[in-house]
Design an enzyme around this catalytic site. Sequence first.
Site, mmCIF file in Angstrom:
data_model
loop_
_atom_site.group_PDB
_atom_site.id
_atom_site.type_symbol
_atom_site.label_atom_id
_atom_site.label_comp_id
_atom_site.label_asym_id
_atom_site.label_seq_id
_atom_site.Cartn_x
_atom_site.Cartn_y
_atom_site.Cartn_z
ATOM 1 N N TYR A 83 -55.449 26.703 -33.939
ATOM 2 C CA TYR A 83 -55.041 27.964 -34.226
ATOM 3 C C TYR A 83 -54.226 28.777 -33.462
ATOM 4 O O TYR A 83 -52.912 29.160 -33.661
ATOM 5 C CB TYR A 83 -56.358 28.793 -34.741
ATOM 6 C CG TYR A 83 -55.861 30.216 -34.929
ATOM 7 C CD1 TYR A 83 -55.025 30.646 -36.328
ATOM 8 C CD2 TYR A 83 -56.162 31.218 -34.109
ATOM 9 C CE1 TYR A 83 -54.824 31.907 -36.301
ATOM 10 C CE2 TYR A 83 -56.042 32.612 -34.238
ATOM 11 C CZ TYR A 83 -55.289 32.934 -35.341
ATOM 12 O OH TYR A 83 -55.076 34.337 -35.730
ATOM 13 N N SER A 140 -51.327 36.130 -32.016
ATOM 14 C CA SER A 140 -52.903 36.214 -31.889
ATOM 15 C C SER A 140 -53.093 36.647 -30.103
ATOM 16 O O SER A 140 -52.374 35.694 -29.560
ATOM 17 C CB SER A 140 -53.807 35.317 -32.272
ATOM 18 O OG SER A 140 -54.987 35.024 -31.640
#
Length: 340
Positions: free
Chosen positions: A165, A138
């Site tokens: 995350y 990501s």
Amino acid sequence: MSTQGEARGRDPVLVTGAAGFIGHATAHRLLERGEQVIGLDIVNDYYDPALKEARLATFAGIDGFSFHRMDVADAPALAALVREAGVRRVVHLAAQAGVRYSLSNPFAYEHSNLAGHLAVLEACRHVPGFRHLVYASSSSVYGDRPLAGGGFSEEDPAVAPVSLYAATKRACELMSHSYAHLYGFAQTGLRFFTVYGPWGRPDMAYFGFTRKILAGEPIEVYGEGRMARDFTYIDDIVEGILGALDHPPGEPAHRVLNIGDSRPVGLLDMIAALEAALGREAQKIMRPMQPGDVTATYADVSRLEALCGYHPKVMIEEGLRRFAHWYRGHYAAPAMALEG
């Protein structure tokens, strides 16, 4: 590119997260080019499972696709599937997504992202002649910092995540690096920059904005509208995934690559494009930044471009028009003329 017959004769591709947004689109594109695809997904309720089931229904009757409803973190079951199916290529997209959800459900990220990634690594490393693992990382690993002149580069530091995350995604990269060093099998981590389009995730801003705009409800605009994102259309993302899959690294056996549009769009500009696509003006309520959010993302995709000719084609205005058309069809929203 291989012919359909040649592709059918090769080993199947395992796509984890096949009921998810990117996994669903990737599996379809692999099937279109003649690959055999094994889909895997637990189909949890992080967001509406009905949407995930609807995505899976689009595979009905397609030759070459099989599906296993399975937790990617179930290491013994995953290893058995990989071994028995003769899998030597994996596109690992299953993960617990979302920055804000991690504030209230941290252990979901430990299970799906960390234990799940480790289970995939262990399954792959025991396969003789394993060819390539492509996995989802990501852009959030870069943390919150000002935009660089040429975008975020893979050489930029990724040591200050501002959400759990992001921390789990960076941890997955480090785990893959260590497994590539220890066992020598090819791996590519793709740092995704905000992906959008038909069949997208309801927890994404553009998706929630669409529902509220069509319902005549106000939308909350965080960061006072000053945020910017490198919005990347789903078809462009999938072409990059397949390009990376088809070009495994040699030595070193592990690499990370940005995959994005490389044209950041301000949040208010995105909303304006969505308003045009829907033919309605949004009622906006400005809010401050939320914990875990980053101010801006901007992908330098020169490495992926050099590797496989990756070049995003769909601009935000066209991408949101396509999304609005899909949304109205899927949710039977009131018919309104789409502009453009």
